[in-house]
Design a protein around this motif. Structure first.
Motif, PDB file in Angstrom:
ATOM      1  N   LEU A 152       0.815  -1.111   0.025  1.00  0.00           N
ATOM      2  CA  LEU A 152      -0.175   0.087  -0.211  1.00  0.00           C
ATOM      3  C   LEU A 152       0.922   1.341  -0.067  1.00  0.00           C
ATOM      4  O   LEU A 152       1.861   1.187   0.600  1.00  0.00           O
ATOM      5  CB  LEU A 152      -0.905  -0.116   1.431  1.00  0.00           C
ATOM      6  CG  LEU A 152      -2.111  -1.096   1.523  1.00  0.00           C
ATOM      7  CD1 LEU A 152      -2.678  -0.814   2.482  1.00  0.00           C
ATOM      8  CD2 LEU A 152      -2.946  -0.581   0.325  1.00  0.00           C
ATOM      9  N   MET A 187      -2.827   0.512  -3.997  1.00  0.00           N
ATOM     10  CA  MET A 187      -2.445  -0.805  -3.830  1.00  0.00           C
ATOM     11  C   MET A 187      -1.906  -1.561  -4.960  1.00  0.00           C
ATOM     12  O   MET A 187      -2.159  -1.598  -5.900  1.00  0.00           O
ATOM     13  CB  MET A 187      -3.613  -1.816  -3.338  1.00  0.00           C
ATOM     14  CG  MET A 187      -3.393  -3.421  -3.004  1.00  0.00           C
ATOM     15  SD  MET A 187      -4.822  -4.496  -2.765  1.00  0.00           S
ATOM     16  CE  MET A 187      -5.199  -3.754  -1.129  1.00  0.00           C
ATOM     17  N   ALA A 245      -9.787  -4.900   2.169  1.00  0.00           N
ATOM     18  CA  ALA A 245      -8.675  -5.111   1.093  1.00  0.00           C
ATOM     19  C   ALA A 245      -8.822  -6.260   0.239  1.00  0.00           C
ATOM     20  O   ALA A 245      -8.707  -6.137  -0.971  1.00  0.00           O
ATOM     21  CB  ALA A 245      -7.269  -5.527   1.970  1.00  0.00           C
ATOM     22  N   HIS A 284      -8.903   8.896   0.112  1.00  0.00           N
ATOM     23  CA  HIS A 284      -9.070   8.777   1.465  1.00  0.00           C
ATOM     24  C   HIS A 284      -9.905  10.208   1.939  1.00  0.00           C
ATOM     25  O   HIS A 284     -10.656  10.147   2.924  1.00  0.00           O
ATOM     26  CB  HIS A 284      -7.844   9.024   2.188  1.00  0.00           C
ATOM     27  CG  HIS A 284      -7.917   9.206   3.739  1.00  0.00           C
ATOM     28  ND1 HIS A 284      -8.388   8.279   4.588  1.00  0.00           N
ATOM     29  CD2 HIS A 284      -7.723  10.350   4.350  1.00  0.00           C
ATOM     30  CE1 HIS A 284      -8.123   8.729   5.850  1.00  0.00           C
ATOM     31  NE2 HIS A 284      -7.775   9.963   5.987  1.00  0.00           N
ATOM     32  N   GLY A 299     -11.841  -2.735  -1.602  1.00  0.00           N
ATOM     33  CA  GLY A 299     -11.917  -1.833  -1.031  1.00  0.00           C
ATOM     34  C   GLY A 299     -13.008  -1.002  -0.628  1.00  0.00           C
ATOM     35  O   GLY A 299     -12.975   0.243  -0.611  1.00  0.00           O
ATOM     36  N   MET A 338      -5.488  -1.394  -7.207  1.00  0.00           N
ATOM     37  CA  MET A 338      -6.846  -0.645  -6.544  1.00  0.00           C
ATOM     38  C   MET A 338      -6.274   0.742  -6.144  1.00  0.00           C
ATOM     39  O   MET A 338      -5.152   1.183  -5.773  1.00  0.00           O
ATOM     40  CB  MET A 338      -7.057  -1.479  -4.989  1.00  0.00           C
ATOM     41  CG  MET A 338      -8.112  -0.891  -4.506  1.00  0.00           C
ATOM     42  SD  MET A 338      -8.599  -1.810  -2.944  1.00  0.00           S
ATOM     43  CE  MET A 338      -8.690  -3.443  -3.185  1.00  0.00           C
ATOM     44  N   SER A 339      -7.233   1.557  -6.078  1.00  0.00           N
ATOM     45  CA  SER A 339      -6.936   2.893  -5.994  1.00  0.00           C
ATOM     46  C   SER A 339      -8.347   3.665  -5.287  1.00  0.00           C
ATOM     47  O   SER A 339      -9.505   3.336  -5.615  1.00  0.00           O
ATOM     48  CB  SER A 339      -6.731   3.819  -7.269  1.00  0.00           C
ATOM     49  OG  SER A 339      -6.610   5.128  -6.924  1.00  0.00           O
ATOM     50  N   LEU A 340      -8.058   4.210  -4.016  1.00  0.00           N
ATOM     51  CA  LEU A 340      -9.217   4.719  -3.130  1.00  0.00           C
ATOM     52  C   LEU A 340      -8.735   6.102  -2.904  1.00  0.00           C
ATOM     53  O   LEU A 340      -7.667   6.297  -2.560  1.00  0.00           O
ATOM     54  CB  LEU A 340      -9.252   3.845  -1.839  1.00  0.00           C
ATOM     55  CG  LEU A 340      -9.354   2.402  -2.016  1.00  0.00           C
ATOM     56  CD1 LEU A 340      -9.366   1.682  -0.733  1.00  0.00           C
ATOM     57  CD2 LEU A 340     -10.833   2.123  -2.621  1.00  0.00           C
ATOM     58  N   TRP A 399     -10.809  -0.041   5.479  1.00  0.00           N
ATOM     59  CA  TRP A 399     -11.160  -0.573   4.247  1.00  0.00           C
ATOM     60  C   TRP A 399     -10.979  -2.048   4.123  1.00  0.00           C
ATOM     61  O   TRP A 399     -10.157  -2.703   4.669  1.00  0.00           O
ATOM     62  CB  TRP A 399     -10.226   0.021   3.216  1.00  0.00           C
ATOM     63  CG  TRP A 399      -9.972   1.561   3.391  1.00  0.00           C
ATOM     64  CD1 TRP A 399      -9.358   2.178   4.119  1.00  0.00           C
ATOM     65  CD2 TRP A 399     -10.752   2.646   2.593  1.00  0.00           C
ATOM     66  NE1 TRP A 399      -9.274   3.512   3.640  1.00  0.00           N
ATOM     67  CE2 TRP A 399     -10.514   3.791   2.975  1.00  0.00           C
ATOM     68  CE3 TRP A 399     -12.117   2.471   1.432  1.00  0.00           C
ATOM     69  CZ2 TRP A 399     -11.049   4.925   2.401  1.00  0.00           C
ATOM     70  CZ3 TRP A 399     -12.400   3.410   1.241  1.00  0.00           C
ATOM     71  CH2 TRP A 399     -11.922   4.708   1.343  1.00  0.00           C
TER      72      TRP A 399
END
Length: 212
Positions: free
Chosen positions: A89, A99, A142, A113, A146, A109-111, A140
């Protein structure tokens, strides 16, 4: 516990022998300060830099094995999955958590925040990770793409650091508001609070959970 890895303001990453304090390796390749470094395993190191990149290094050869360039601002946070060391991460001041899978060298993965990300940590199971930035702490999923599982907003200033205690039952956060808070990771309730005389930038807990 015999080796220590650290980044510096010049962008270098150094590997030290803890007992002799001797530098064993110097990894050169970042062109801005490195604020986070971790071992992914005994043979590889991950570094997170203000040059907006995450790099993986081979300990034996000091060579870069992968570079991730997915962030658009400083990368100040990172974490390695305790169950799968291939899962990495990173968190940036672009407010995004990424990620990566080091086997494919791709972002998986893209989140968002919602604030510059200061700290990231996996819970010991590896299935949940936690991000901190601004006054929010977010949990979150994983494994489940996500999905946001919960949010804690108990600090009044930026949350700078996270760590896990008691086999993942408690999350500990430090903040510029001069508080260190303990939370139950199942119901996200605060169970303890410590006051300090100045802003808190980093926290850590002994393996037995007895010393902060």
């Amino acid at each position: 516990g015999k080796l220590l890895v650290a980044g510096d303001e010049e962008g270098k990453v150094r590997l030290f022998d803890v007992n002799t304090k001797t530098p064993l390796r110097i990894f050169t390749g970042h062109n801005a300060p490195v604020h986070r470094t971790f071992f992914t395993d005994l043979h590889q190191i991950a570094s997170f830099s203000d040059d907006k990149t995450v790099k993986l290094w081979d300990v034996a050869t000091e060579k870069i094995t992968a570079t991730f360039r997915d962030h658009t601002d400083y990368v100040r946070a990172g974490s390695i999955n305790p169950v799968s060391s291939n899962t990495i991460l990173s968190g940036g001041y672009d407010q995004v958590v990424k990620m990566y899978d080091s086997r494919t060298e791709r972002c998986v993965m893209s989140l968002n925040h919602g604030a510059p990300v200061e700290s990231l940590i996996f819970l010991p199971s590896g299935g949940i990770f936690v991000s901190a930035g601004g006054t929010d702490i977010k949990f979150w999923d994983a494994i489940g793409g996500g999905r946001l599982l919960g949010k804690i907003s108990q600090h009044t200033k930026t949350v700078t650091t996270l760590c896990v205690a008691n086999n993942g039952r408690h999350l500990i956060s430090g903040s510029l508001d001069q508080h260190v808070k303990f939370f139950n990771t199942r119901n996200y309730q605060m169970v303890h609070n410590l006051d300090y005389t100045s802003p808190v930038l980093s926290v850590g807990v002994a393996k037995d959970g007895g010393t902060l």
